[in-house]
Structure formats: C-alpha cells, structure tokens
Design an enzyme around this catalytic site. Sequence first.
Site, PDB file in Angstrom:
ATOM      1  N   SER A 186       0.850  -1.197   0.000  1.00 51.01           N
ATOM      2  CA  SER A 186       0.000   0.000   0.000  1.00 51.01           C
ATOM      3  C   SER A 186       0.880   1.239   0.000  1.00 51.01           C
ATOM      4  CB  SER A 186      -0.904   0.005   1.237  1.00 51.01           C
ATOM      5  OG  SER A 186      -1.402   1.314   1.435  1.00 51.01           O
ATOM      6  N   HIS A 189      -8.501   0.352  -3.709  1.00 57.02           N
ATOM      7  CA  HIS A 189      -9.404   0.071  -2.589  1.00 57.02           C
ATOM      8  C   HIS A 189     -10.194   1.340  -2.294  1.00 57.02           C
ATOM      9  CE1 HIS A 189      -9.477  -0.921   2.050  1.00 57.02           C
ATOM     10  NE2 HIS A 189     -10.684  -0.852   1.535  1.00 57.02           N
ATOM     11  N   ASP A 228      -6.027  -6.863   4.640  1.00 59.46           N
ATOM     12  CA  ASP A 228      -5.482  -5.502   4.620  1.00 59.46           C
ATOM     13  C   ASP A 228      -5.548  -4.902   6.021  1.00 59.46           C
ATOM     14  OD1 ASP A 228      -4.801  -2.880   4.060  1.00 59.46           O
ATOM     15  OD2 ASP A 228      -6.489  -2.505   2.695  1.00 59.46           O
ATOM     16  N   ASP A 252      -5.010   3.255  -1.667  1.00 55.71           N
ATOM     17  CA  ASP A 252      -6.087   3.462  -0.701  1.00 55.71           C
ATOM     18  C   ASP A 252      -6.771   4.803  -0.942  1.00 55.71           C
ATOM     19  OD1 ASP A 252      -6.073   1.143   1.045  1.00 55.71           O
ATOM     20  OD2 ASP A 252      -4.044   1.764   1.577  1.00 55.71           O
ATOM     21  N   MET A 288     -12.518   3.505  -0.285  1.00 55.61           N
ATOM     22  CA  MET A 288     -13.158   3.734   1.017  1.00 55.61           C
ATOM     23  C   MET A 288     -13.860   5.080   0.908  1.00 55.61           C
ATOM     24  SD  MET A 288      -9.960   2.361   3.266  1.00 55.61           S
ATOM     25  CE  MET A 288      -8.841   2.575   1.880  1.00 55.61           C
ATOM     26  N   HIS A 346      -1.124  -1.440  -4.181  1.00 57.18           N
ATOM     27  CA  HIS A 346      -2.399  -1.140  -3.517  1.00 57.18           C
ATOM     28  C   HIS A 346      -2.555   0.376  -3.320  1.00 57.18           C
ATOM     29  CE1 HIS A 346      -5.767  -2.401  -0.871  1.00 57.18           C
ATOM     30  NE2 HIS A 346      -5.424  -1.390  -0.099  1.00 57.18           N
ATOM     31  N   MET A 402      -9.610   7.401   0.036  1.00 63.64           N
ATOM     32  CA  MET A 402     -10.508   7.781   1.150  1.00 63.64           C
ATOM     33  C   MET A 402     -11.032   9.194   0.916  1.00 63.64           C
ATOM     34  SD  MET A 402      -8.319   6.400   4.376  1.00 63.64           S
ATOM     35  CE  MET A 402      -7.085   5.110   4.123  1.00 63.64           C
ATOM     36  N   MET A 441     -10.863  -6.683   5.999  1.00 59.95           N
ATOM     37  CA  MET A 441     -10.091  -5.663   6.724  1.00 59.95           C
ATOM     38  C   MET A 441      -9.686  -6.199   8.101  1.00 59.95           C
ATOM     39  SD  MET A 441      -9.787  -3.092   4.710  1.00 59.95           S
ATOM     40  CE  MET A 441      -9.129  -1.838   5.823  1.00 59.95           C
TER      41      MET A 441
HETATM   42  C1  DX5 Z   1      -6.339   1.174   5.900  1.00 57.32           C
HETATM   43  C2  DX5 Z   1      -5.841   0.891   4.487  1.00 57.32           C
HETATM   44  C3  DX5 Z   1      -4.672  -0.048   4.456  1.00 57.32           C
HETATM   45  C4  DX5 Z   1      -3.447   0.488   5.142  1.00 57.32           C
HETATM   46  C5  DX5 Z   1      -2.531  -0.636   5.471  1.00 57.32           C
HETATM   47  O1  DX5 Z   1      -7.409   2.037   5.865  1.00 57.32           O
HETATM   48  O2  DX5 Z   1      -6.867   0.303   3.712  1.00 57.32           O
HETATM   49  O3  DX5 Z   1      -4.375  -0.453   3.126  1.00 57.32           O
HETATM   50  O4  DX5 Z   1      -2.762   1.420   4.377  1.00 57.32           O
HETATM   51  O5  DX5 Z   1      -1.486  -0.139   6.246  1.00 57.32           O
HETATM   52  P1  DX5 Z   1      -0.674  -1.051   7.276  1.00 57.32           P
HETATM   53  O6  DX5 Z   1      -0.131  -2.220   6.519  1.00 57.32           O
HETATM   54  O7  DX5 Z   1       0.367  -0.160   7.827  1.00 57.32           O
HETATM   55  O8  DX5 Z   1      -1.680  -1.488   8.318  1.00 57.32           O
HETATM   56 ZN    ZN Z   2      -6.362  -0.744   1.677  1.00 57.16          ZN
END
Ligand code: DX5
Ligand code: ZN
Length: 219
Positions: free
Chosen positions: A8, A66, A175, A35, A68, A33, A37, A137
């Site tokens: 990620s 991903h 994840d 993320d 969110m 990956h 948001m 998750m």
């Molecule tokens: C959380 C994200 C993850 C996150 C993982 O909201 O979806 O992908 O970046 O980070 P680590 O591996 O540090 O938990």
């Molecule tokens: Zn993620």
Amino acid sequence: MSIILSPSILSADFSRLGDEIKTVENAGVDWIHIDVMDGHFAPNITMGPFVVETCKRITGLPLDVHLMIENADNFVEAFVKAGASCLSVHLEGNANIHRTLQVVRGLGVKTGLVLNPGTPVESASAVLHLVDYVLMMSVNPGYSGQTFQPEVFDRVRRMRALLDLINPQAAIEVDGGVSVENIKGLCEAGASIFVAATAIFKYPQGAAEGIRALRLAAD
Ligand code: DX5
Ligand code: ZN
C-alpha cells in the site's frame, strides 16, 4: 504457497513516489495497492483517480484500488479509466452493492468486495457470486500503522468456507497490520493476497527486505 503481495503506497514517501514504486516492483511484488478515502466513509482524505493515473505511468504492475468512499457508484468508472486493474468496494455504506459490483464487473476489471472488521461475514453471501476476491479488513479504514485485529483469522476461515460453497475461484485478500507475525496464520486460514504499508515501506532495513521477510514468513 504462492501469495500475491500488494504494497500500500499510503506509507510510501510521496516526494519520491516513482522510486518507491520501482523499488517494490524490482523486489518482486505482484500488485500496487492504492487506498482511496474521501473523509466521509473513512476519517482521512487520501488519493483520487489522478494518483492512480500517475501510478499507471510509473509501473506496469496491476493497480489494486481500494475505495473507502461514499457513493462509490459515481466513481468506479473514473478509477478504471485512470488505470485500476482490481477495484474493491465496501459492503458497508454502498446502498446498492449488488448493482455496484455488477457495474465494476462490467468494466472488465477484477472485482473485489471489502468487509470491515465489524461486519458479519455471512452478510456478504448474497453477492459473493459477483466477486473475484473478498478483502477482509484487519483494521478499521483510515490509516496505515494501526494494530492488527486478531479476530480476522477466524473471519477469514469463515469467509473461505462460505466462498468454497458459493464461489470457490474467489480469493481472499487481507489488509491492515499484515506483518511477519501474522502472514503465515492468515495463509493457513485461507487468504492468499496481502496488503502491507508499514511492514514494507517502513521496514527498518528498507522495502525490499520487508518484502523478502514477508515472503519468507508466509512460506
Ligand atoms: C487502511 C488501508 C490499508 C493500510 C494498510 O485504511 O486500507 O491499506 O494502508 O497499512 P498497514 O499495513 O500499515 O496497516
Ligand atoms: Zn487498503
């Protein structure tokens, strides 16, 4: 066991994003990956299609996006156009998840369904035939570096059993807090795709060593 590793970039150094991605690509990761948001679904604001497009110019690896965000329906097409190869949407907060998954499938990308740690595994059963993978998750959406929630081991086992009945081809991705301490147990529970931000980009000896350590631990 052969696993898919999907670093990620949430923990990457964005002042040298190209180099960070090249480092993990050269170290043999499988996906990247991303993320996304929106500050509503998750308590953070991160990246949009523009960053996906930037990553697409940096690497030929599949981009594992991903989402969110609220109202994912309004954005799936833009993320596919930007270069997503795998697109996952949350069961929570998407009122018409059956339709959303059909739309993602129709765009010709790998289709993922995401479940937060507090969402019952069985609540996904009516839409599991529409997915290529389920993302379980192991933290609540928002940030990298959060504590791994151990109940995900049992949740992965139960999701694997459900998928074996409904959609045996579908894979399970995990994840959140994935590390050398838990990756083996997650494989044994039935997961095969692993996202990691901290365990790769913040690994004390560098990302390439972090990747090596994760693969070794998963074996
Ligand atoms: C959380 C994200 C993850 C996150 C993982 O909201 O979806 O992908 O970046 O980070 P680590 O591996 O540090 O938990
Ligand atoms: Zn993620």
